[in-house]
Design a protein around this motif. Structure first.
Motif, short mmCIF file in Angstrom:
data_model
loop_
_atom_site.label_atom_id
_atom_site.label_comp_id
_atom_site.label_asym_id
_atom_site.label_seq_id
_atom_site.Cartn_x
_atom_site.Cartn_y
_atom_site.Cartn_z
N LEU A 127 0.82 -1.21 0.00
CA LEU A 127 0.00 0.00 0.00
C LEU A 127 0.86 1.26 0.00
N ALA A 128 2.03 1.16 0.63
CA ALA A 128 2.93 2.32 0.67
C ALA A 128 3.78 2.44 -0.59
N GLY A 129 3.63 1.47 -1.50
CA GLY A 129 4.40 1.51 -2.73
C GLY A 129 5.85 1.12 -2.55
N GLY A 130 6.14 0.38 -1.47
CA GLY A 130 7.51 -0.01 -1.18
C GLY A 130 7.86 -1.38 -1.73
N GLN A 131 9.10 -1.77 -1.52
CA GLN A 131 9.59 -3.07 -1.97
C GLN A 131 9.78 -3.98 -0.76
#
Length: 255
Positions: A127-131
């Motif tokens: 959701l945070a667009g992280g990896q």
């Protein structure tokens, strides 16, 4: 009552703490209906330790946790999380801080039924667009005994396994601190013991800071330290205690 708890944290201990409160106050209501939930509370939580907060109903333990986690705001005083003063942050900044630097394990597992265990664990990062750190994910799931359950959906898991998924989700972002709000409240005694042992292990072996609110002396006995509250104030603390020792201390508070 055990008189070990300092009413004011020393500056050095505050600066080294994962999270600390400095003279925080919190009230609800107005005039004759005012409830003083927290009264000039100062306490620090060292990094890598497992702390339980206990006290009678209405003692302020949940309010303290909510303020420390940025879920509620104190009326006065300061709260430092990893050296960051969170008391001056706006709603958007608090949301980012909770997402990136705080983990939560609640009484309800809060899993999405249509997602697999792995998808539930990695959801906040997605959701945070992280990896996702795959090696770290694998390590967590191996330690928590979930490696062979990652493709299962919540209804295919036991209560204890579902709570392990919640613990893994909280650990994945390597947060400054994990807050547990009665994390074993919906589990049977065996599953609860497994989850508490895993929380203790994550503290001892991963260096994770854990702060847990509980009413259960057995659950609190897994912690390195038990902080006791009454009427919105800190009234004592115990180190590496047994359930009987904790129960005796609580009985003196009328809990």
């Amino acid at each position: 009552m055990t008189p070990n708890l300092s009413t004011a944290a020393a500056p050095s201990s505050v600066s080294a703490a994962a999270v600390a409160a400095e003279s925080i106050n919190k009230s609800y209501g107005r005039d004759n209906t005012t409830v003083h939930a927290l009264r000039d509370v100062s306490v620090s939580f060292p990094s890598g330790r497992f702390t339980a907060i206990m006290g009678p109903s209405g003692s302020g333990k949940s309010t303290l946790m909510h303020c420390l986690a940025g879920l509620d705001t104190a009326d006065s005083g300061r709260i430092l999380l990893g050296g960051t003063d969170i008391t001056g942050l706006n709603d958007a900044e608090l949301t980012r801080l909770r997402r990136d630097r705080v983990g939560f394990v609640f009484q309800s597992f809060n899993l999405i039924p249509t997602l697999t265990a792995e998808q539930n664990i990695t959801l906040p990062v997605a959701l945070a667009g992280g990896q996702v750190e795959r090696e770290w994910l694998q390590q967590i799931c191996t330690i928590l005994g979930l490696a062979d359950r990652l493709s299962h959906r919540p209804h295919e898991l036991s209560g204890g396994q579902q709570q392990r998924v919640a613990v893994a989700r909280a650990l994945l972002t390597r947060p400054d601190v994990i807050f547990g709000d009665e994390p074993t409240g919906n589990l049977d005694s065996r599953s609860g013991a497994e989850v508490l042992a895993l929380l203790r292990r994550s503290s001892q072996e991963m260096g994770q800071t854990i702060i847990m609110v509980t009413h259960d002396p057995v659950a609190a006995s897994y912690a390195d330290r038990v902080i006791l509250m009454q009427d919105g104030a800190l009234v004592g603390e115990l180190e590496r205690s047994t359930p009987d020792t904790i129960l005796s201390a609580l009985s003196q508070l009328g809990a």
